[in-house]
Design a protein around this motif. Structure first.
Motif, mmCIF file in Angstrom:
data_model
loop_
_atom_site.group_PDB
_atom_site.id
_atom_site.type_symbol
_atom_site.label_atom_id
_atom_site.label_comp_id
_atom_site.label_asym_id
_atom_site.label_seq_id
_atom_site.Cartn_x
_atom_site.Cartn_y
_atom_site.Cartn_z
ATOM 1 N N ASN A 24 29.113 7.240 21.660
ATOM 2 C CA ASN A 24 29.350 6.801 20.292
ATOM 3 C C ASN A 24 28.040 6.312 19.690
ATOM 4 O O ASN A 24 27.388 5.446 20.270
ATOM 5 N N VAL A 26 25.633 6.354 15.609
ATOM 6 C CA VAL A 26 25.457 6.803 14.224
ATOM 7 C C VAL A 26 23.965 6.888 13.956
ATOM 8 O O VAL A 26 23.222 5.943 14.223
ATOM 9 N N THR A 39 24.021 11.478 7.381
ATOM 10 C CA THR A 39 24.575 10.670 8.466
ATOM 11 C C THR A 39 25.107 11.616 9.524
ATOM 12 O O THR A 39 25.843 12.553 9.222
ATOM 13 N N ARG A 41 27.228 11.364 13.016
ATOM 14 C CA ARG A 41 28.079 10.429 13.764
ATOM 15 C C ARG A 41 28.620 11.128 15.011
ATOM 16 O O ARG A 41 29.166 12.232 14.920
ATOM 17 N N ASP A 43 31.311 10.435 17.987
ATOM 18 C CA ASP A 43 32.432 9.550 18.294
ATOM 19 C C ASP A 43 33.283 10.183 19.395
ATOM 20 O O ASP A 43 34.165 10.994 19.121
ATOM 21 N N GLY A 55 28.158 4.056 7.128
ATOM 22 C CA GLY A 55 28.286 3.246 8.323
ATOM 23 C C GLY A 55 26.976 2.568 8.692
ATOM 24 O O GLY A 55 25.952 2.721 8.019
ATOM 25 N N ALA A 57 23.937 2.404 11.035
ATOM 26 C CA ALA A 57 23.214 3.292 11.938
ATOM 27 C C ALA A 57 22.650 2.530 13.131
ATOM 28 O O ALA A 57 22.138 1.423 12.986
#
Length: 105
Positions: A24, A26, A39, A41, A43, A55, A57
């Motif tokens: 996980n 960012v 961005t 991401r 997850d 979000g 980072a």
């Protein structure tokens, strides 16, 4: 759309989901010459790329789109890029964990 933005937007299709399972993070990418912001991401096995900064980072990467693509193509040495200011990374250890998986270096 710059080549670097296209590369980042296509990363979810090119990344092996099994390799990022359980991870996980960012990333924010700021392409200084084109004023594009992205961005990325990760997850738990899913990866998404979207325009804009979303979000909090864990790592912010700043470079020109040209220099980012030179890094990807291995035409620019990452250490030299950092030392000369062509590449700025807010959390180098986070980048090192994911750079190879994502094909960034």
């Amino acid at each position: 759309m710059s080549e670097a933005k296209t590369f980042l937007m296509e990363l979810p299709e090119k990344t092996n989901k099994d390799v990022i399972e359980g991870h996980n993070t960012v990333f924010h990418f700021i392409l200084k010459d084109t004023e594009e912001e992205m961005t990325l991401r990760i997850d738990d096995g899913e990866i998404t790329a979207e325009e804009g900064l979303h979000g909090e980072a864990k790592c912010v990467v700043k470079a020109t789109s040209e220099n980012l693509m030179k890094l990807v193509r291995k035409d620019l040495n990452p250490m030299m890029a950092l030392l000369t200011g062509k590449l700025k990374i807010s959390n180098q250890s986070e980048m090192l964990k994911y750079a190879k998986i994502l094909g960034l270096m």
